[in-house]
Design a protein around this motif. Structure first.
Motif, mmCIF file in Angstrom:
data_model
loop_
_atom_site.group_PDB
_atom_site.id
_atom_site.type_symbol
_atom_site.label_atom_id
_atom_site.label_comp_id
_atom_site.label_asym_id
_atom_site.label_seq_id
_atom_site.Cartn_x
_atom_site.Cartn_y
_atom_site.Cartn_z
ATOM 1 N N GLN A 1 0.840 -1.200 0.000
ATOM 2 C CA GLN A 1 0.000 0.000 0.000
ATOM 3 C C GLN A 1 0.872 1.245 0.000
ATOM 4 O O GLN A 1 1.811 1.355 0.785
ATOM 5 C CB GLN A 1 -0.905 0.028 1.230
ATOM 6 C CG GLN A 1 -1.958 -1.050 1.237
ATOM 7 C CD GLN A 1 -2.761 -1.048 2.530
ATOM 8 O OE1 GLN A 1 -2.457 -0.322 3.469
ATOM 9 N NE2 GLN A 1 -3.785 -1.871 2.576
ATOM 10 N N ASP A 2 0.542 2.179 -0.903
ATOM 11 C CA ASP A 2 1.303 3.428 -0.962
ATOM 12 C C ASP A 2 1.215 4.201 0.353
ATOM 13 O O ASP A 2 2.175 4.816 0.782
ATOM 14 C CB ASP A 2 0.796 4.310 -2.105
ATOM 15 C CG ASP A 2 1.169 3.745 -3.465
ATOM 16 O OD1 ASP A 2 2.169 2.984 -3.547
ATOM 17 O OD2 ASP A 2 0.458 4.047 -4.437
ATOM 18 N N ASP A 3 0.061 4.161 0.968
ATOM 19 C CA ASP A 3 -0.130 4.890 2.223
ATOM 20 C C ASP A 3 -0.192 3.936 3.416
ATOM 21 O O ASP A 3 -0.781 4.243 4.445
ATOM 22 C CB ASP A 3 -1.401 5.735 2.158
ATOM 23 C CG ASP A 3 -2.651 4.884 1.932
ATOM 24 O OD1 ASP A 3 -2.520 3.708 1.539
ATOM 25 O OD2 ASP A 3 -3.759 5.405 2.136
ATOM 26 N N GLY A 4 0.448 2.770 3.264
ATOM 27 C CA GLY A 4 0.412 1.758 4.319
ATOM 28 C C GLY A 4 1.209 2.181 5.542
ATOM 29 O O GLY A 4 2.029 3.103 5.496
ATOM 30 N N PRO A 5 0.977 1.499 6.647
ATOM 31 C CA PRO A 5 1.693 1.823 7.875
ATOM 32 C C PRO A 5 3.166 1.437 7.772
ATOM 33 O O PRO A 5 3.554 0.606 6.946
ATOM 34 C CB PRO A 5 0.992 0.956 8.924
ATOM 35 C CG PRO A 5 0.471 -0.208 8.149
ATOM 36 C CD PRO A 5 0.098 0.345 6.803
ATOM 37 N N ASP A 6 3.986 2.054 8.613
ATOM 38 C CA ASP A 6 5.385 1.651 8.709
ATOM 39 C C ASP A 6 5.439 0.292 9.407
ATOM 40 O O ASP A 6 4.826 0.110 10.458
ATOM 41 C CB ASP A 6 6.198 2.675 9.502
ATOM 42 C CG ASP A 6 6.389 3.967 8.738
ATOM 43 O OD1 ASP A 6 6.343 3.922 7.486
ATOM 44 O OD2 ASP A 6 6.580 5.016 9.362
ATOM 45 N N LEU A 7 6.149 -0.637 8.803
ATOM 46 C CA LEU A 7 6.233 -1.994 9.320
ATOM 47 C C LEU A 7 7.688 -2.361 9.560
ATOM 48 O O LEU A 7 8.551 -2.069 8.735
ATOM 49 C CB LEU A 7 5.625 -2.984 8.318
ATOM 50 C CG LEU A 7 4.175 -2.714 7.917
ATOM 51 C CD1 LEU A 7 3.788 -3.577 6.732
ATOM 52 C CD2 LEU A 7 3.253 -2.965 9.096
ATOM 53 N N SER A 8 7.952 -2.989 10.692
ATOM 54 C CA SER A 8 9.304 -3.386 11.052
ATOM 55 C C SER A 8 9.295 -4.861 11.432
ATOM 56 O O SER A 8 8.463 -5.288 12.228
ATOM 57 C CB SER A 8 9.789 -2.540 12.235
ATOM 58 O OG SER A 8 11.073 -2.932 12.619
ATOM 59 N N PHE A 9 10.212 -5.619 10.836
ATOM 60 C CA PHE A 9 10.298 -7.062 11.076
ATOM 61 C C PHE A 9 11.698 -7.402 11.544
ATOM 62 O O PHE A 9 12.677 -6.916 10.988
ATOM 63 C CB PHE A 9 10.003 -7.838 9.789
ATOM 64 C CG PHE A 9 8.657 -7.545 9.214
ATOM 65 C CD1 PHE A 9 7.532 -8.215 9.663
ATOM 66 C CD2 PHE A 9 8.501 -6.582 8.228
ATOM 67 C CE1 PHE A 9 6.281 -7.941 9.131
ATOM 68 C CE2 PHE A 9 7.265 -6.299 7.690
ATOM 69 C CZ PHE A 9 6.150 -6.979 8.135
ATOM 70 N N ILE A 10 11.793 -8.298 12.552
ATOM 71 C CA ILE A 10 13.094 -8.726 13.069
ATOM 72 C C ILE A 10 13.105 -10.250 13.208
ATOM 73 O O ILE A 10 12.914 -10.784 14.297
ATOM 74 C CB ILE A 10 13.423 -8.056 14.426
ATOM 75 C CG1 ILE A 10 13.229 -6.555 14.358
ATOM 76 C CG2 ILE A 10 14.858 -8.416 14.843
ATOM 77 C CD1 ILE A 10 13.379 -5.850 15.691
ATOM 78 N N PRO A 11 13.319 -10.975 12.110
ATOM 79 C CA PRO A 11 13.518 -12.418 12.265
ATOM 80 C C PRO A 11 14.954 -12.683 12.702
ATOM 81 O O PRO A 11 15.840 -11.849 12.500
ATOM 82 C CB PRO A 11 13.270 -12.964 10.854
ATOM 83 C CG PRO A 11 13.641 -11.832 9.951
ATOM 84 C CD PRO A 11 13.309 -10.560 10.714
ATOM 85 N N SER A 12 15.195 -13.834 13.286
ATOM 86 C CA SER A 12 16.570 -14.194 13.621
ATOM 87 C C SER A 12 17.249 -14.763 12.381
ATOM 88 O O SER A 12 16.592 -15.225 11.442
ATOM 89 C CB SER A 12 16.606 -15.221 14.750
ATOM 90 O OG SER A 12 16.171 -16.467 14.271
ATOM 91 N N GLU A 13 18.546 -14.720 12.372
ATOM 92 C CA GLU A 13 19.311 -15.307 11.276
ATOM 93 C C GLU A 13 18.941 -16.776 11.104
ATOM 94 O O GLU A 13 18.861 -17.286 9.980
ATOM 95 C CB GLU A 13 20.802 -15.165 11.558
ATOM 96 C CG GLU A 13 21.698 -15.753 10.505
ATOM 97 C CD GLU A 13 23.167 -15.673 10.873
ATOM 98 O OE1 GLU A 13 23.973 -16.300 10.155
ATOM 99 O OE2 GLU A 13 23.528 -15.014 11.865
ATOM 100 N N SER A 14 18.685 -17.469 12.201
ATOM 101 C CA SER A 14 18.344 -18.889 12.112
ATOM 102 C C SER A 14 17.043 -19.113 11.343
ATOM 103 O O SER A 14 16.894 -20.119 10.659
ATOM 104 C CB SER A 14 18.262 -19.524 13.499
ATOM 105 O OG SER A 14 17.245 -18.931 14.269
#
Length: 136
Positions: free
Chosen positions: A51-64
């Motif tokens: 979405q052009d006006d979508g929310p800011d999203l932050s993802f933190i998966p582990s390297e594993s």
């Protein structure tokens, strides 16, 4: 919105074969129509990523989570390519918690589209690398 999901790729970032593999090993295993429903729901949720006006999203998966084979090599290749593409969205931040780190506060590595280019800026593209390399 922020997601920290250490052991698997966050659901909203999963490609369909990855979702189906995760559901296939669930206990108790859901019926096929329930798996189909879950796949459809997750795929619909992914529209938020584009979405052009979508929310800011932050993802933190582990390297594993990135190294763990879920499904076959094609599934993992497609999953990693999808992460590379999603990380290019202006409203998406993709970070990885390295296996060697023990403290989340100072161990997160920021990834974005320029970080997914080849080592030392040699211009190799992740798509070519993923297609050539054997995945772990």
């Amino acid at each position: 919105m922020r997601w920290y999901q250490p052991e698997v790729i966050p659901g909203v970032l999963q490609v369909e074969p990855y979702i189906r593999t995760i559901d296939a090993i669930a206990h108790p295993r859901p019926p096929t129509d329930e798996v189909d429903r879950q796949v459809a729901v997750r795929m619909e949720r992914q529209s938020i990523l584009r979405q052009d006006d979508g929310p800011d999203l932050s993802f933190i998966p582990s390297e594993s989570a990135l190294r763990r084979s879920v499904g076959d090599a094609t599934t993992m290749r497609d999953q990693l390519l999808h992460l590379a593409e999603v990380s290019q969205q202006p409203n998406v931040t993709l970070q990885v918690f390295p296996v060697q780190r023990t403290d989340l506060r100072d161990g997160i590595v920021q990834l974005h589209h320029s970080a997914l280019r080849g080592r030392r800026g040699n211009g190799r593209d992740l798509r070519r690398d993923v297609h050539r390399r054997r995945l772990p």
